[in-house]
Design an enzyme around this catalytic site. Structure first.
Site, short mmCIF file in Angstrom:
data_model
loop_
_atom_site.label_atom_id
_atom_site.label_comp_id
_atom_site.label_asym_id
_atom_site.label_seq_id
_atom_site.Cartn_x
_atom_site.Cartn_y
_atom_site.Cartn_z
N CYS A 22 0.70 -1.13 0.02
CA CYS A 22 0.07 0.02 0.07
C CYS A 22 0.85 1.40 0.00
O CYS A 22 1.75 1.35 0.83
CB CYS A 22 -0.89 -0.06 1.47
N LYS A 61 1.38 -9.50 -0.23
CA LYS A 61 1.27 -8.58 -1.60
C LYS A 61 2.38 -7.49 -1.22
O LYS A 61 2.40 -6.81 -0.41
CB LYS A 61 -0.21 -8.08 -1.72
N GLY A 123 -0.38 -5.76 -12.15
CA GLY A 123 0.23 -4.22 -12.75
C GLY A 123 -0.23 -4.02 -14.34
O GLY A 123 0.30 -4.84 -15.24
N ASP A 124 -1.38 -3.36 -14.44
CA ASP A 124 -1.65 -2.93 -15.81
C ASP A 124 -2.38 -3.88 -16.70
O ASP A 124 -1.99 -3.66 -18.00
CB ASP A 124 -0.45 -2.50 -16.80
N ARG A 147 -7.47 -1.80 -11.26
CA ARG A 147 -8.42 -0.77 -11.82
C ARG A 147 -9.31 -1.24 -12.94
O ARG A 147 -10.25 -0.45 -13.17
CB ARG A 147 -7.46 0.31 -12.26
C1 FMN Z 1 -8.89 2.59 -5.33
C2 FMN Z 1 -7.70 1.46 -5.16
C3 FMN Z 1 -7.87 0.88 -4.14
C4 FMN Z 1 -6.92 -0.34 -3.78
N1 FMN Z 1 -7.00 -0.98 -2.52
C5 FMN Z 1 -6.13 -1.99 -2.33
C6 FMN Z 1 -6.19 -2.93 -1.30
O1 FMN Z 1 -6.99 -2.77 -0.33
N2 FMN Z 1 -5.40 -3.69 -1.10
C7 FMN Z 1 -4.42 -4.00 -2.11
O2 FMN Z 1 -3.61 -5.08 -1.87
N3 FMN Z 1 -4.18 -3.54 -3.14
C8 FMN Z 1 -5.19 -2.15 -3.42
N4 FMN Z 1 -5.20 -1.71 -4.39
C9 FMN Z 1 -4.13 -2.01 -5.76
C10 FMN Z 1 -4.34 -2.78 -6.59
O3 FMN Z 1 -4.96 -3.92 -5.87
C11 FMN Z 1 -3.21 -3.26 -7.70
O4 FMN Z 1 -2.34 -3.57 -7.07
C12 FMN Z 1 -3.16 -1.89 -8.28
O5 FMN Z 1 -4.10 -1.23 -8.58
C13 FMN Z 1 -2.17 -2.27 -9.64
O6 FMN Z 1 -3.15 -3.06 -10.33
P1 FMN Z 1 -3.74 -2.60 -11.88
O7 FMN Z 1 -2.72 -1.79 -12.58
O8 FMN Z 1 -4.49 -3.67 -12.46
O9 FMN Z 1 -4.81 -1.54 -11.38
C14 FMN Z 1 -5.82 -0.54 -4.73
C15 FMN Z 1 -6.11 0.06 -6.03
C16 FMN Z 1 -6.85 1.18 -6.09
C17 FMN Z 1 -6.81 2.03 -7.55
#
Ligand code: FMN
Length: 229
Positions: A22, A61, A123-124, A147
């Site tokens: 985080c 994570k 990621g992405d 996302r």
């Molecule tokens: C609004 C939001 C809230 C998130 N909350 C968490 C969370 O509570 N725990 C966690 O491990 N990752 C959290 N993430 C991170 C996502 O799990 C992920 O690692 C990150 O968005 C990258 O992946 P993506 O490129 O597919 O978005 C959050 C991301 C966003 C945008």
């Protein structure tokens, strides 16, 4: 953390996932989240304590590292495995990246090569095909989508065609029912509207639907919209 894991054991759950990725400042300030990547000894103690106090699998994570000068994910992964983690998720960005820039999938490959436990890449990923591509390119065992799943729960399906309005309304209705089951919807009406609005991104007439969603004054009004649009 060990005590918290012991308390959790009284409640039904499948796994405990420790979030050491985080990036939020108020979390980092306390030394938690991604800040633990700068303190792997403490991270190891936390993982070991939680593992000792639960009968469930513990997963961790984390990110690529603190910044681009410190890509520590492969060593961090080894540490987590040695401390008892049973699977790992790697978000291939550093803390300093936040959520911007492109995720470096090479780091996922390095993590996968560093450990024997399952590695989930993150990621992405914007589509089912992207997920398969990450698995092919990095050798990871599974993927996590962040996302791209917001307002698009169908992203996990192989069928990549854009869902019609009826399918979007059906999915949103489902989502709203779950919100009502697990949250106090009136208290988080703003967040709920934000999610609901996302279901209509990129479709014709979507802007007008979002306006209707944002004008809703109660959760009931919002829910009834899914039946009248
Ligand atoms: C609004 C939001 C809230 C998130 N909350 C968490 C969370 O509570 N725990 C966690 O491990 N990752 C959290 N993430 C991170 C996502 O799990 C992920 O690692 C990150 O968005 C990258 O992946 P993506 O490129 O597919 O978005 C959050 C991301 C966003 C945008």
């Amino acid at each position: 953390m060990g005590e918290a894991a012991a308390i959790l054991s009284e409640y039904p759950h499948d796994i405990i996932d420790l979030n050491m990725g985080c990036p939020v400042r108020k979390v980092i300030k306390k030394g938690a989240g991604a800040a633990l990547m700068q303190n792997p000894k403490l991270a190891a103690q936390i993982i070991a304590k939680v593992v000792a106090k639960t009968t469930r699998p513990v997963t961790v994570k984390f990110r690529s590292g603190w910044n681009h000068q410190n890509i520590t994910a492969p060593e961090f992964a080894k540490m987590a495995e040695a401390a008892g983690a049973q699977a790992l998720t790697i978000h291939a960005r550093t803390w300093s990246d936040g959520f911007s820039g492109q995720a470096d999938w090479q780091v996922i490959k390095q993590v996968k090569e560093a450990v024997a436990i399952p590695v989930i890449g993150n990621g992405d990923i914007k589509s089912y095909a992207d997920g398969l591509k990450m698995m092919r390119e990095t050798g990871c065992d599974g993927v996590m989508i962040g996302r791209a799943a917001l307002g698009a729960p169908w992203v996990f399906q192989p069928d990549q065609s854009h869902p019609a309005l009826a399918a979007r309304l059906f999915a949103l209705n489902n989502h709203l029912e779950l919100i009502a089951k697990f949250l106090e919807p009136e208290r988080c009406l703003g967040r709920t509207k934000n999610h609901a609005g996302r279901y209509f991104k990129g479709i014709s007439g979507g802007a007008a639907i979002r306006q209707q969603i944002y004008a809703a004054r109660s959760f009931q009004e919002l829910s009834s919209l899914t039946r009248t649009i």
